[in-house]
Design a protein around this motif. Structure first.
Motif, PDB file in Angstrom:
ATOM      1  N   LEU A 106       0.843  -1.203   0.000  1.00  0.00           N
ATOM      2  CA  LEU A 106       0.000   0.000   0.000  1.00  0.00           C
ATOM      3  C   LEU A 106       0.875   1.249   0.000  1.00  0.00           C
ATOM      4  CD1 LEU A 106      -2.568  -1.046   2.774  1.00  0.00           C
ATOM      5  CD2 LEU A 106      -2.934  -1.107   0.298  1.00  0.00           C
ATOM      6  N   ASP A 107       0.500   2.232  -0.792  1.00  0.00           N
ATOM      7  CA  ASP A 107       1.152   3.541  -0.730  1.00  0.00           C
ATOM      8  C   ASP A 107       0.885   4.167   0.636  1.00  0.00           C
ATOM      9  OD1 ASP A 107       2.163   3.591  -3.282  1.00  0.00           O
ATOM     10  OD2 ASP A 107       0.821   5.151  -4.036  1.00  0.00           O
ATOM     11  N   CYS A 108       1.744   5.098   1.026  1.00  0.00           N
ATOM     12  CA  CYS A 108       1.513   5.788   2.309  1.00  0.00           C
ATOM     13  C   CYS A 108       0.363   6.780   2.234  1.00  0.00           C
ATOM     14  CB  CYS A 108       2.775   6.517   2.748  1.00  0.00           C
ATOM     15  SG  CYS A 108       4.085   5.398   3.195  1.00  0.00           S
ATOM     16  N   ASP A 109      -0.068   7.109   1.030  1.00  0.00           N
ATOM     17  CA  ASP A 109      -1.183   8.063   0.922  1.00  0.00           C
ATOM     18  C   ASP A 109      -2.528   7.355   0.765  1.00  0.00           C
ATOM     19  OD1 ASP A 109      -0.696   7.174  -1.638  1.00  0.00           O
ATOM     20  OD2 ASP A 109      -0.638   9.149  -2.578  1.00  0.00           O
ATOM     21  N   VAL A 110      -2.636   6.165   1.329  1.00  0.00           N
ATOM     22  CA  VAL A 110      -3.941   5.504   1.350  1.00  0.00           C
ATOM     23  C   VAL A 110      -4.372   5.258   2.796  1.00  0.00           C
ATOM     24  CG1 VAL A 110      -3.282   4.274  -0.775  1.00  0.00           C
ATOM     25  CG2 VAL A 110      -3.357   3.027   1.376  1.00  0.00           C
ATOM     26  N   ILE A 247      -9.020   3.987   0.331  1.00  0.00           N
ATOM     27  CA  ILE A 247      -9.075   5.329  -0.252  1.00  0.00           C
ATOM     28  C   ILE A 247      -7.656   5.808  -0.530  1.00  0.00           C
ATOM     29  CG2 ILE A 247      -9.832   7.714   0.099  1.00  0.00           C
ATOM     30  CD1 ILE A 247     -11.838   6.474   2.204  1.00  0.00           C
ATOM     31  N   HIS A 248      -7.455   6.333  -1.726  1.00  0.00           N
ATOM     32  CA  HIS A 248      -6.118   6.708  -2.178  1.00  0.00           C
ATOM     33  C   HIS A 248      -6.079   8.215  -2.441  1.00  0.00           C
ATOM     34  CE1 HIS A 248      -2.558   5.488  -5.013  1.00  0.00           C
ATOM     35  NE2 HIS A 248      -2.234   6.425  -4.155  1.00  0.00           N
ATOM     36  N   PHE A 249      -5.300   8.930  -1.639  1.00  0.00           N
ATOM     37  CA  PHE A 249      -5.193  10.381  -1.810  1.00  0.00           C
ATOM     38  C   PHE A 249      -4.090  10.684  -2.815  1.00  0.00           C
ATOM     39  CE2 PHE A 249      -7.290   9.710   2.214  1.00  0.00           C
ATOM     40  CZ  PHE A 249      -8.322  10.639   2.177  1.00  0.00           C
TER      41      PHE A 249
HETATM   42 MN   LIG Z   1      -0.182   7.207  -3.906  1.00  0.00          MN
END
Ligand SMILES: [Mn+2]
Length: 357
Positions: A106-110, A247-249
């Motif tokens: 997972l990306d850190c912005d999720v 949710i992905h920002f």
């Molecule tokens: Mn991302």
């Protein structure tokens, strides 16, 4: 039951968002099945141990891996919106997390918004990778909008197959057996066209017809655009946003950056932060980050007056730290542009002023 393995990768610019992501993973974790949350630290101390003290429990464990990304420093990364080399750590997950058969990257912005067992246990149908279509990208490519990228044209003869690399389920054994890491490095070393989002584009080149498409609700983009040209896609995006599972920002929608355009999910992010032990840290990240005025002042003083670079820079995690960091980052970026990237950049974005420092 097998443990659930989740992983994110970060440098010191993403400490707090990573902790909030970890908190969301714990919040929705199955208390009858252990979740191991792997933090791939691309800089020492990127995920400080207070995070472990606050989050570890009987069924939830933070596990640290110190990752060196020196191997990526020499590549000509073209014009990349790669905010940090940490973006490349995902490519090496099967080698870094050797103890796991499967890892959910997972990306850190999720943030996670529902239990992920169903995702983690999905039948991968023999593929080494499962990911969600990048719906925004599909829209752009269908309607001739979005970033002008050669890679996009090459990759997106079928825009619907292009996936987003922010949420990826990885079968580690298969990935290692097929030598995917080497294939990815090969693409990065000699890309068929300048890569705009190098990690994601390289993944899309290598896994184009060799990945499982996941339900789009597992990677829902927080920000919305006017999609009126494409009713079908718009319907799907609204349907997913109505009940997002992750949710992905993405892009310019980070809730911890003050002057970013708020999305409909910002309140949810802050509400999650409020119930986590990290609220005060998130607030100070938000407050010490650039405001619209400082961003404007910096932009005027900048070597590059190009809007895109600045948009990207402020989207980046590091921009939320000290402002000097922004300058340092910009220097790094121009170093990393390389010749190919420079040409690409000049051609498409009309900036002749980017210099090697
Ligand atoms: Mn991302």
């Amino acid at each position: 039951m097998d443990n659930i393995h989740v992983a994110c990768a970060l440098d010191c610019g993403m400490t707090i968002p990573a902790m909030i992501l970890a908190y969301s993973a714990k919040k929705f974790a199955n208390s009858h099945r252990k979740t191991i949350f792997h933090v791939l630290e691309c800089e020492k101390g990127a995920f400080p141990s207070y995070g472990d003290y606050l989050l570890n429990s009987e069924f939830f464990e933070i596990r640290h891996h110190l990752v060196s990304l020196n191997a990526f420093e020499d590549y000509d990364l073209s014009i990349a919106i790669v905010p940090s080399l940490a973006a490349f750590a995902r490519l090496a997950i099967p080698d870094i997390i050797s103890e796991a058969e499967r890892v959910l990257y997972l990306d850190c912005d999720v943030i996670i918004n529902r239990p992920i067992d169903a995702l983690f246990d999905v039948d991968m149908k023999g593929f080494a990778l499962a990911a969600c279509r990048d719906l925004m990208y599909a829209y752009f490519m269908h309607h001739g909008e979005g970033p002008p990228q050669d890679a996009g044209k090459i990759l997106c003869q079928d825009p619907d197959s292009y996936f987003n690399s922010g949420v990826m389920l990885i079968d580690c054994q298969k990935w290692r057996d097929a030598g995917y890491f080497a294939s990815l490095i090969k693409v990065l070393s000699a890309p068929p066209a300048p890569l705009f989002m190098p990690d994601q584009d390289a993944l899309n080149i290598v896994f184009k017809n060799e990945h499982l498409k996941l339900d789009s609700k597992w990677n829902v983009r927080a920000s919305r655009y006017d999609l009126s040209k494409d009713e079908e896609l718009e319907k799907l995006i609204i349907f997913c946003a109505d009940d997002p599972w992750i949710i992905h920002f993405m892009g310019k929608a980070k809730p911890w950056i003050r002057f970013h355009q708020p999305t409909e999910f910002h309140r949810l992010y802050w509400a999650l932060a409020e119930e986590s032990p990290f609220l005060s840290r998130l607030i100070s990240l938000y407050e010490t980050g650039p405001s619209e005025n400082t961003a404007y002042a910096l932009k005027k003083r900048a070597i590059s007056s190009d809007r895109h670079i600045w948009e990207f820079l402020f989207t980046l995690s590091r921009a939320t730290e000290k402002l000097e960091h922004v300058f340092r980052l910009q220097q790094n970026l121009s170093i990393r542009l390389g010749t190919l990237g420079k040409k690409f950049y000049e051609k498409y974005l009309n900036t002749a002023e980017i210099t090697r420092s």
